[in-house]
Design an enzyme around this catalytic site. Structure first.
Site, PDB file in Angstrom:
ATOM      1  N   GLU A 122      44.240  27.956  35.400  1.00  0.00           N
ATOM      2  CA  GLU A 122      45.762  27.550  36.042  1.00  0.00           C
ATOM      3  C   GLU A 122      46.288  26.694  35.593  1.00  0.00           C
ATOM      4  O   GLU A 122      47.587  26.962  34.893  1.00  0.00           O
ATOM      5  CB  GLU A 122      46.279  27.993  37.287  1.00  0.00           C
ATOM      6  CG  GLU A 122      45.928  29.440  38.028  1.00  0.00           C
ATOM      7  CD  GLU A 122      46.048  30.122  38.922  1.00  0.00           C
ATOM      8  OE1 GLU A 122      47.332  30.891  39.136  1.00  0.00           O
ATOM      9  OE2 GLU A 122      45.796  29.363  39.632  1.00  0.00           O
ATOM     10  N   GLU A 142      40.080  35.893  41.348  1.00  0.00           N
ATOM     11  CA  GLU A 142      40.544  36.116  42.913  1.00  0.00           C
ATOM     12  C   GLU A 142      40.194  37.638  43.221  1.00  0.00           C
ATOM     13  O   GLU A 142      40.829  37.236  44.816  1.00  0.00           O
ATOM     14  CB  GLU A 142      41.751  34.761  42.635  1.00  0.00           C
ATOM     15  CG  GLU A 142      42.223  34.298  42.221  1.00  0.00           C
ATOM     16  CD  GLU A 142      42.267  33.532  41.225  1.00  0.00           C
ATOM     17  OE1 GLU A 142      42.338  32.251  40.829  1.00  0.00           O
ATOM     18  OE2 GLU A 142      42.331  34.472  40.119  1.00  0.00           O
TER      19      GLU A 142
END
Length: 268
Positions: A122, A142
């Site tokens: 990210e 995730e």
């Protein structure tokens, strides 16, 4: 007069799992993830990284910022336990902290080999340039934790590769090799693993040769018009062009071009 205090003062006293190296001669700053072997990024480090990017953005000695890591892996992601311990208010700031490279007015390069997972991916996506290697694997895993990316990963990725590929990566926790990431437009460049440092050095030197004012303007314009209509983007581009038209750097660039010499930009 009342003395003012701020939590940031103590946050910058000791970096949690990374270090900062500034090479004034090369106008370069390196933020080096340094918690081997997997360079896990802790909760405190996220806020520290934001503050470091803001500090380097204000440092006139720095032209280009490089985000890299020690060892075989860029980062396996965040501290999983930290998510359960953090308050909702703290978690709500995660995306703002990780977006610091995008807000920074200077060019930011993410150089990654090995794992580049979760928050490591990210924060790389928030950088301007991503250099990958044959060993690089990008992932947003995730879903395996019953969660989704929380620091802008799915949103930024969708802008780059579209909804179909983003669903494939996010909803299946798929790993994307460096070569494929380059083919998809996620990585700027993919090189042999042993060439990562040399490729990073080349890009730093290339970026340093341009006008810092023009680069700041281009970066902000491109970021601000990512979601704009074509007509609005063209209008804003025109305003930025007009403003640079009266800059010293533009005059120097034109004079250097006609004089058949290298320009000497000073950022004004």
């Amino acid at each position: 007069m009342t003395a003012l205090t701020h939590p940031a003062h103590s946050l910058l006293d000791r970096f949690d799992g990374f270090r900062v190296e500034v090479d004034a001669a090369r106008e370069r700053a390196d933020i080096v993830l340094a918690r081997p072997p997997l360079n896990v990024i802790s909760m405190p480090a996220r806020e520290q990284l934001r503050l470091v990017f803001e500090s380097l953005d204000a440092d006139p000695a720095v032209r280009v910022i490089v985000l890299r890591a020690e060892g075989e892996h860029f980062s396996s992601g965040g501290d999983i336990k930290g998510f359960l311990e953090a308050s909702p208010e703290h978690v709500s700031r995660l995306a703002w902290n990780i977006a610091a490279p995008a807000r920074c007015g200077k060019p930011v390069i993410a150089a990654a080999r090995g794992y580049c997972f979760g928050v490591g991916f990210e924060i790389s996506l928030a950088c301007d340039f991503r250099i990958a290697t044959d060993t690089t694997q990008y992932a947003l895993p995730e879903q395996k934790l019953g969660q989704i990316p929380g620091s802008g990963g799915s949103a930024r990725l969708q802008k780059m590769v579209g909804i179909t590929r983003t669903k494939d990566i996010v909803m299946r926790s798929r790993r994307i090799p460096g070569r494929q990431a380059h083919d998809w437009g996620v990585a700027t460049e993919c090189v042999a693993d042993a060439e990562l440092e040399a490729a990073t050095d080349r890009l730093v030197d290339e970026l340093r040769a341009f006008s810092p004012l023009a680069q700041r303007t281009a970066k902000k314009l491109l970021n601000d018009t990512e979601d704009a209509t074509l007509s609005v983007a063209i209008e804003l581009e025109g305003h930025c062009y007009s403003r640079l038209r009266s800059s010293n750097d533009f005059r120097e660039g034109v004079e250097a071009f006609h004089g058949k010499r290298r320009p000497n930009f000073n950022g004004t």
